[in-house]
Scaffold this active site. Structure first.
Site, PDB file in Angstrom:
ATOM      1  N   CYS A 112       0.809  -1.229   0.000  1.00  0.00           N
ATOM      2  CA  CYS A 112       0.000   0.000   0.000  1.00  0.00           C
ATOM      3  C   CYS A 112       0.837   1.272   0.000  1.00  0.00           C
ATOM      4  CB  CYS A 112      -0.949   0.005   1.187  1.00  0.00           C
ATOM      5  SG  CYS A 112      -2.073  -1.396   1.194  1.00  0.00           S
ATOM      6  N   HIS A 251      -2.916   7.235   2.980  1.00  0.00           N
ATOM      7  CA  HIS A 251      -3.414   5.971   2.436  1.00  0.00           C
ATOM      8  C   HIS A 251      -4.771   5.681   3.077  1.00  0.00           C
ATOM      9  CE1 HIS A 251      -4.010   1.877   1.439  1.00  0.00           C
ATOM     10  NE2 HIS A 251      -3.614   1.397   2.602  1.00  0.00           N
ATOM     11  N   ASN A 281     -10.354   0.356   0.769  1.00  0.00           N
ATOM     12  CA  ASN A 281      -8.894   0.412   0.698  1.00  0.00           C
ATOM     13  C   ASN A 281      -8.452  -0.109  -0.668  1.00  0.00           C
ATOM     14  OD1 ASN A 281      -6.151  -0.093   0.868  1.00  0.00           O
ATOM     15  ND2 ASN A 281      -6.231  -0.957   2.929  1.00  0.00           N
TER      16      ASN A 281
HETATM   17  O1  UT7 Z   1      -3.616  -1.128   3.725  1.00  0.00           O
HETATM   18  C1  UT7 Z   1      -3.059  -1.501   4.952  1.00  0.00           C
HETATM   19  C2  UT7 Z   1      -3.658  -2.697   5.455  1.00  0.00           C
HETATM   20  N1  UT7 Z   1      -4.715  -2.729   6.345  1.00  0.00           N
HETATM   21  C3  UT7 Z   1      -5.071  -1.939   7.361  1.00  0.00           C
HETATM   22  O2  UT7 Z   1      -4.640  -0.839   7.513  1.00  0.00           O
HETATM   23  C4  UT7 Z   1      -6.045  -2.492   8.344  1.00  0.00           C
HETATM   24  C5  UT7 Z   1      -5.728  -2.043   9.755  1.00  0.00           C
HETATM   25  N2  UT7 Z   1      -6.679  -2.606  10.691  1.00  0.00           N
HETATM   26  C6  UT7 Z   1      -7.961  -2.225  10.767  1.00  0.00           C
HETATM   27  O3  UT7 Z   1      -8.418  -1.379  10.021  1.00  0.00           O
HETATM   28  C7  UT7 Z   1      -8.825  -2.855  11.828  1.00  0.00           C
HETATM   29  O4  UT7 Z   1      -8.001  -3.574  12.722  1.00  0.00           O
HETATM   30  C8  UT7 Z   1      -9.933  -3.806  11.249  1.00  0.00           C
HETATM   31  C9  UT7 Z   1     -10.981  -2.973  10.511  1.00  0.00           C
HETATM   32  C10 UT7 Z   1      -9.309  -4.817  10.311  1.00  0.00           C
HETATM   33  C11 UT7 Z   1     -10.613  -4.536  12.388  1.00  0.00           C
HETATM   34  O5  UT7 Z   1     -11.196  -3.605  13.271  1.00  0.00           O
HETATM   35  P1  UT7 Z   1     -10.995  -3.771  14.844  1.00  0.00           P
HETATM   36  O6  UT7 Z   1     -11.777  -2.694  15.484  1.00  0.00           O
HETATM   37  O7  UT7 Z   1      -9.520  -3.827  15.095  1.00  0.00           O
HETATM   38  O8  UT7 Z   1     -11.712  -5.149  15.124  1.00  0.00           O
HETATM   39  P2  UT7 Z   1     -11.118  -6.494  15.728  1.00  0.00           P
HETATM   40  O9  UT7 Z   1     -10.267  -7.176  14.723  1.00  0.00           O
HETATM   41  O10 UT7 Z   1     -10.517  -6.190  17.067  1.00  0.00           O
HETATM   42  O11 UT7 Z   1     -12.431  -7.349  15.926  1.00  0.00           O
HETATM   43  C12 UT7 Z   1     -13.448  -6.932  16.857  1.00  0.00           C
HETATM   44  C13 UT7 Z   1     -14.614  -7.888  16.711  1.00  0.00           C
HETATM   45  C14 UT7 Z   1     -14.197  -9.363  16.739  1.00  0.00           C
HETATM   46  O12 UT7 Z   1     -15.225 -10.089  17.387  1.00  0.00           O
HETATM   47  P3  UT7 Z   1     -15.067 -10.500  18.944  1.00  0.00           P
HETATM   48  O13 UT7 Z   1     -13.811 -11.343  19.004  1.00  0.00           O
HETATM   49  O14 UT7 Z   1     -14.957  -9.219  19.691  1.00  0.00           O
HETATM   50  O15 UT7 Z   1     -16.322 -11.255  19.201  1.00  0.00           O
HETATM   51  C15 UT7 Z   1     -14.185  -9.754  15.279  1.00  0.00           C
HETATM   52  O16 UT7 Z   1     -14.421 -11.125  15.076  1.00  0.00           O
HETATM   53  O17 UT7 Z   1     -15.260  -7.685  15.440  1.00  0.00           O
HETATM   54  C16 UT7 Z   1     -15.348  -8.942  14.744  1.00  0.00           C
HETATM   55  N3  UT7 Z   1     -15.281  -8.680  13.314  1.00  0.00           N
HETATM   56  C17 UT7 Z   1     -16.378  -8.410  12.579  1.00  0.00           C
HETATM   57  N4  UT7 Z   1     -17.688  -8.344  12.899  1.00  0.00           N
HETATM   58  C18 UT7 Z   1     -18.541  -8.037  11.907  1.00  0.00           C
HETATM   59  C19 UT7 Z   1     -14.187  -8.629  12.520  1.00  0.00           C
HETATM   60  N5  UT7 Z   1     -14.561  -8.344  11.268  1.00  0.00           N
HETATM   61  C20 UT7 Z   1     -15.911  -8.195  11.273  1.00  0.00           C
HETATM   62  C21 UT7 Z   1     -16.870  -7.890  10.276  1.00  0.00           C
HETATM   63  N6  UT7 Z   1     -18.167  -7.836  10.649  1.00  0.00           N
HETATM   64  N7  UT7 Z   1     -16.533  -7.648   8.996  1.00  0.00           N
END
Ligand code: UT7
Length: 330
Positions: A112, A251, A281
């Site tokens: 990215c 980004h 993204n």
């Molecule tokens: O281009 C560079 C690459 N990427 C990035 O920059 C991504 C950087 N990271 C992020 O943007 C965030 O970490 C994410 C958007 C990927 C995830 O958001 P988060 O607030 O960090 O969520 P999390 O991974 O801590 O997950 C929280 C909860 C989990 O459930 P439990 O364990 O609390 O029950 C996940 O399983 O949200 C759940 N979850 C979802 N729920 C509904 C994860 N993805 C989803 C989804 N829909 N799509």
């Protein structure tokens, strides 16, 4: 010494759109979760038969028309991508052929952050006198490598391309560019199979190792740590400070990352360019897409300072400071 100035800019998003409502029908997610956690409402998706080089060529056509230069004037093409059409030949060569150019063309893969790394190549070529006019492209079709059974990643990514035409100028132009890499973080974001380390086998395909894997939480923490620092470094190398920034162009990975970066840098949110709601993204394409959105909206004036900042797999990160010198779309 000559400087590198932007004389043309363009972008392209494929026609098909995938909304959060569409994703609700594919995986266990909700529009509410995606919108509140990422700011994304929709993303554009390549059509059957469309590839990264097609997106790149469409964006380049717009930028070349905007620059108003004959194609023979382009003496270098640098293309950032992490979703090449194929392992080789380079997507830059495939794009060059589609555009009818004859200049040298090569890919840069810094995930990215690829557009910032590509700008470094282009600026160095111009500043050293080895090139006068360079076409710099950022193009990706991440939806081709995203696992549409993994809700943690498939809601994030979209496809698109952006293009700058850079030309030698007596005035800057591109000013400070600061890059960073840390390969010890490679496992945080990768496509494990399909390269020389782990060629695709039936077992690896069953394990879905040919798709993107990401530790989202760790990438998030890395981004909000690395980006303010590298932005300040590039500004310092430009003889500027955060107070001189007209537009912060990050980004487009997650609206919460954009907000955190802005707060840590002390840049008002209305000075931060965000297109993520409509594009998701788009990886290497996101910074030039955001720049083109600003340009097309008539929000760029000569003298404006744009701080373009990126981060991604590698790990890689980088910032490029641009003083805008162009008037309006030709
Ligand atoms: O281009 C560079 C690459 N990427 C990035 O920059 C991504 C950087 N990271 C992020 O943007 C965030 O970490 C994410 C958007 C990927 C995830 O958001 P988060 O607030 O960090 O969520 P999390 O991974 O801590 O997950 C929280 C909860 C989990 O459930 P439990 O364990 O609390 O029950 C996940 O399983 O949200 C759940 N979850 C979802 N729920 C509904 C994860 N993805 C989803 C989804 N829909 N799509």
């Amino acid at each position: 010494m000559k400087h590198a100035a932007v004389i043309g800019i363009g972008s392209y998003l494929p026609a098909d759109v995938l909304t959060n409502a569409d994703l609700e029908r594919m995986v266990d997610t909700s529009d509410e979760w995606i919108t509140s956690r990422t700011g994304i409402r929709q993303r554009h998706v390549v059509a059957e038969g469309e590839a990264t080089s097609d997106l790149a060529a469409r964006a380049a056509e717009v930028a070349l028309a905007d620059a108003g230069i004959a194609r023979e004037k382009v003496d270098l093409l640098v293309l950032g991508t992490s979703t090449p059409d194929m392992l080789f030949p380079s997507t830059a060569c495939l794009t060059q052929a589609k555009l009818g150019l004859t200049c040298p063309a090569y890919d840069v893969n810094a995930a990215c952050t690829g557009f910032i790394f590509a700008l470094q190549h282009a600026a160095a070529a111009i500043e050293s006198g080895r090139a006068r006019t360079v076409l710099v492209l950022g193009a990706d079709a991440l939806t081709r490598v995203v696992d549409f059974t993994d809700r943690g990643t498939c809601v994030l990514f979209g496809d698109g391309a952006g293009a700058f035409v850079l030309a030698a100028s007596d005035e800057p132009g591109l000013m400070g560019i600061h890059l960073g890499s840390d390969g010890t973080g490679a496992d945080l974001l990768s496509i494990p199979a399909g390269g020389s380390a782990a060629p695709c086998t039936p077992e690896r395909l069953t394990a879905r190792d040919n798709f993107l894997k990401m530790n989202g939480n760790e990438v998030f923490k890395f981004a909000v740590r690395a980006i303010p620092k590298v932005a300040r470094q590039a500004l310092k190398e430009s003889g500027l400070t955060v107070d001189d920034v007209t537009w912060l162009v990050p980004h487009q990975a997650n609206q919460r990352i954009l907000d955190t970066i802005a707060d840590r840098l002390g840049v008002p949110h209305e000075r931060v360019v965000s297109i993520i709601e409509h594009t998701g993204n788009t990886s290497t394409a996101s910074i030039p897409l955001a720049m083109d959105a600003l340009y097309t909206a008539g929000k760029l004036a000569p003298g404006d300072v744009c701080a373009m900042v990126g981060f991604g797999a590698g790990l890689t990160w980088g910032a490029a400071v641009l003083r805008w010198t162009k008037k309006e779309r030709s």
